[in-house]
Design a protein around this motif. Structure first.
Motif, mmCIF file in Angstrom:
data_model
loop_
_atom_site.group_PDB
_atom_site.id
_atom_site.type_symbol
_atom_site.label_atom_id
_atom_site.label_comp_id
_atom_site.label_asym_id
_atom_site.label_seq_id
_atom_site.Cartn_x
_atom_site.Cartn_y
_atom_site.Cartn_z
ATOM 1 N N ARG A 44 0.829 -1.215 0.000
ATOM 2 C CA ARG A 44 0.000 0.000 0.000
ATOM 3 C C ARG A 44 0.867 1.270 0.000
ATOM 4 N NH1 ARG A 44 -0.273 3.884 3.720
ATOM 5 N NH2 ARG A 44 -0.110 2.282 5.335
ATOM 6 N N LYS A 45 1.987 1.240 0.700
ATOM 7 C CA LYS A 45 2.820 2.450 0.774
ATOM 8 C C LYS A 45 3.448 2.769 -0.576
ATOM 9 C CE LYS A 45 3.800 2.123 5.696
ATOM 10 N NZ LYS A 45 4.794 1.791 6.721
ATOM 11 N N THR A 46 3.932 1.744 -1.248
ATOM 12 C CA THR A 46 4.505 1.964 -2.583
ATOM 13 C C THR A 46 3.439 2.489 -3.529
ATOM 14 O OG1 THR A 46 6.262 0.354 -2.336
ATOM 15 C CG2 THR A 46 5.526 0.785 -4.583
ATOM 16 N N PHE A 47 2.247 1.883 -3.481
ATOM 17 C CA PHE A 47 1.183 2.348 -4.369
ATOM 18 C C PHE A 47 0.888 3.832 -4.114
ATOM 19 C CE2 PHE A 47 -3.330 3.331 -4.956
ATOM 20 C CZ PHE A 47 -3.331 3.345 -6.345
ATOM 21 N N GLU A 48 0.790 4.210 -2.845
ATOM 22 C CA GLU A 48 0.450 5.609 -2.561
ATOM 23 C C GLU A 48 1.586 6.542 -2.946
ATOM 24 O OE1 GLU A 48 -1.235 5.841 1.387
ATOM 25 O OE2 GLU A 48 -3.037 4.755 0.720
ATOM 26 N N SER A 49 2.795 6.040 -2.920
ATOM 27 C CA SER A 49 3.936 6.846 -3.363
ATOM 28 C C SER A 49 3.890 7.046 -4.883
ATOM 29 C CB SER A 49 5.222 6.146 -2.915
ATOM 30 O OG SER A 49 6.291 6.483 -3.713
ATOM 31 N N VAL A 50 3.506 6.010 -5.620
ATOM 32 C CA VAL A 50 3.378 6.140 -7.083
ATOM 33 C C VAL A 50 2.161 7.016 -7.415
ATOM 34 C CG1 VAL A 50 3.006 4.856 -9.252
ATOM 35 C CG2 VAL A 50 4.490 3.903 -7.477
ATOM 36 N N GLY A 51 1.079 6.808 -6.669
ATOM 37 C CA GLY A 51 -0.064 7.714 -6.767
ATOM 38 C C GLY A 51 -1.103 7.367 -7.810
ATOM 39 N N ARG A 52 -0.866 6.352 -8.610
ATOM 40 C CA ARG A 52 -1.841 5.956 -9.644
ATOM 41 C C ARG A 52 -1.514 4.535 -10.084
ATOM 42 N NH1 ARG A 52 0.497 6.519 -15.186
ATOM 43 N NH2 ARG A 52 2.695 6.580 -14.695
ATOM 44 N N PRO A 53 -2.503 3.850 -10.674
ATOM 45 C CA PRO A 53 -2.172 2.505 -11.162
ATOM 46 C C PRO A 53 -1.208 2.575 -12.333
ATOM 47 C CG PRO A 53 -4.560 2.975 -11.344
ATOM 48 C CD PRO A 53 -3.898 4.231 -10.882
ATOM 49 N N LEU A 54 -0.347 1.594 -12.440
ATOM 50 C CA LEU A 54 0.559 1.522 -13.588
ATOM 51 C C LEU A 54 -0.270 1.112 -14.804
ATOM 52 C CD1 LEU A 54 3.472 -0.421 -11.848
ATOM 53 C CD2 LEU A 54 3.351 2.035 -12.338
ATOM 54 N N PRO A 55 -0.266 1.913 -15.852
ATOM 55 C CA PRO A 55 -1.128 1.606 -16.990
ATOM 56 C C PRO A 55 -0.725 0.326 -17.705
ATOM 57 C CG PRO A 55 0.222 3.570 -17.418
ATOM 58 C CD PRO A 55 0.505 3.153 -16.020
ATOM 59 N N GLY A 56 -1.746 -0.348 -18.248
ATOM 60 C CA GLY A 56 -1.478 -1.529 -19.056
ATOM 61 C C GLY A 56 -1.140 -2.767 -18.265
ATOM 62 N N ARG A 57 -1.298 -2.686 -16.936
ATOM 63 C CA ARG A 57 -1.002 -3.818 -16.077
ATOM 64 C C ARG A 57 -2.101 -3.939 -15.026
ATOM 65 N NH1 ARG A 57 4.673 -0.911 -16.147
ATOM 66 N NH2 ARG A 57 3.156 0.543 -17.055
ATOM 67 N N THR A 58 -2.445 -5.154 -14.637
ATOM 68 C CA THR A 58 -3.359 -5.316 -13.512
ATOM 69 C C THR A 58 -2.583 -4.990 -12.244
ATOM 70 O OG1 THR A 58 -4.657 -7.005 -14.629
ATOM 71 C CG2 THR A 58 -4.749 -6.979 -12.227
ATOM 72 N N ASN A 59 -3.051 -3.968 -11.519
ATOM 73 C CA ASN A 59 -2.377 -3.523 -10.294
ATOM 74 C C ASN A 59 -3.080 -4.134 -9.085
ATOM 75 O OD1 ASN A 59 -0.708 -0.503 -10.777
ATOM 76 N ND2 ASN A 59 -1.858 -1.421 -12.456
ATOM 77 N N ILE A 60 -2.308 -4.800 -8.244
ATOM 78 C CA ILE A 60 -2.870 -5.416 -7.041
ATOM 79 C C ILE A 60 -2.170 -4.811 -5.819
ATOM 80 C CG2 ILE A 60 -3.311 -7.582 -5.812
ATOM 81 C CD1 ILE A 60 -3.077 -8.964 -8.627
ATOM 82 N N ILE A 61 -2.956 -4.173 -4.960
ATOM 83 C CA ILE A 61 -2.404 -3.487 -3.791
ATOM 84 C C ILE A 61 -2.614 -4.367 -2.561
ATOM 85 C CG2 ILE A 61 -2.409 -1.303 -2.489
ATOM 86 C CD1 ILE A 61 -2.049 -1.121 -5.631
ATOM 87 N N VAL A 62 -1.546 -4.526 -1.775
ATOM 88 C CA VAL A 62 -1.628 -5.346 -0.563
ATOM 89 C C VAL A 62 -1.755 -4.428 0.648
ATOM 90 C CG1 VAL A 62 -0.565 -7.246 0.714
ATOM 91 C CG2 VAL A 62 -0.042 -6.966 -1.694
ATOM 92 N N THR A 63 -2.781 -4.677 1.453
ATOM 93 C CA THR A 63 -2.999 -3.857 2.651
ATOM 94 C C THR A 63 -3.749 -4.664 3.695
ATOM 95 O OG1 THR A 63 -4.063 -1.855 3.522
ATOM 96 C CG2 THR A 63 -5.141 -2.890 1.637
ATOM 97 N N ARG A 64 -3.538 -4.315 4.965
ATOM 98 C CA ARG A 64 -4.331 -4.940 6.033
ATOM 99 C C ARG A 64 -5.544 -4.083 6.355
ATOM 100 N NH1 ARG A 64 1.069 -5.493 7.667
ATOM 101 N NH2 ARG A 64 1.804 -7.659 7.530
ATOM 102 N N ARG A 65 -5.654 -2.946 5.697
ATOM 103 C CA ARG A 65 -6.764 -2.032 6.001
ATOM 104 C C ARG A 65 -8.075 -2.559 5.440
ATOM 105 N NH1 ARG A 65 -4.147 4.015 5.174
ATOM 106 N NH2 ARG A 65 -2.462 3.666 6.650
#
Ligand SMILES: NC(=O)c1ccc[n+]([C@@H]2O[C@H](COP(=O)([O-])OP(=O)(O)OC[C@H]3O[C@@H](n4cnc5c(N)ncnc54)[C@H](OP(=O)(O)O)[C@@H]3O)[C@@H](O)[C@H]2O)c1
Length: 209
Positions: A44-65
């Motif tokens: 989740r932290k890396t995703f929020e640092s990037v700030g958007r899904p990487l285009p052209g790829r299925t993005n899967i975010i891991v979080t305990r929230r």
């Protein structure tokens, strides 16, 4: 097949203050060429640092929230769940998010900066390994906490060594020689756009006889 992809300084640093330290277009291009069309798993932290899904790829975010959601992404409650989702998605072919997350999501074809190519036909692809990437390859794209957990389940590591020392607060774990074999290596000298020399390495897990 589960692959880790990471850029690491000589001293193991991969990030500081929840962001990347260097800007190296050659490494960004390599990352894009290797991962395009494949599922990518991020903490989740890396995703929020990037700030958007990487285009052209299925993005899967891991979080305990509980109840966490991110537009255009799938969310998993554990790394194991994320890997299962990614392998399922990869099994369907490189279709991007449309099939996995419902209508309105991006696919390889309509992503704004996607070039709809895979590493097989990408011109100038700098892939360091020798074998073509398997069709069912999925990627673990960081950060530190996720990499540490993924080391035991990964089959391959694509590592860009940024050949300089940096101060940081996030590190990539050691790659034990007894478990991993270096199967590809390519050196890239610095140039106008890339301040530091880089070494693109591929490690494959040793097969136990
Ligand atoms: N150089 C590179 O190649 C590279 C690549 C990626 C990232 N980075 C850098 O790495 C840093 C971020 O790494 P990080 O270690 O701080 O964070 P991270 O690994 O990106 O994310 C950690 C978060 O992931 C979730 N998580 C971790 N393990 C989990 C599990 N087993 N089950 C469920 N959720 C889990 C938790 O989210 P919740 O708190 O929401 O529960 C946790 O706080 C940044 O500086 C970034 O720039 C560098």
């Amino acid at each position: 097949m589960i692959s880790i992809i990471v850029a690491m300084a000589r001293n193991g640093v991969i990030g500081r203050d929840n962001s990347l330290i260097w800007h190296l277009p050659a490494d960004l291009k390599y990352f894009k060429q290797i991962t395009m069309g494949r599922p990518v798993i991020m903490g989740r932290k890396t995703f929020e640092s990037v700030g958007r899904p990487l285009p052209g790829r299925t993005n899967i975010i891991v979080t305990r929230r509980e109840g966490y959601s991110a537009e255009g992404c799938l969310v998993a409650g554990s790394l194991e769940e994320a890997v299962e989702m990614a392998l399922r998605d990869a099994g369907k072919g490189a279709t991007g998010l449309r099939d996995a997350a419902g209508a309105g999501s991006r696919t390889v074809g309509d992503a704004p900066d996607a070039d709809n190519r895979t590493v097989h036909d990408a011109p100038g692809a700098a892939r360091a390994g020798n074998d073509p990437p398997p069709r069912n390859e999925i990627f673990i794209a960081g950060g530190g906490e996720i990499y540490r957990q993924a080391m035991d389940i990964a089959d391959r590591i694509y590592i860009t060594v940024v050949d300089a020392g940096f101060e940081g607060d996030t590190f990539f774990p050691p790659i034990p020689e007894r478990e991993w074999k270096l199967t590809g290596e390519k050196h890239q000298p610095p140039d106008d756009r890339n301040k530091y020399p880089m070494i693109f390495r591929v490690y494959d897990r040793k097969q136990i006889a």
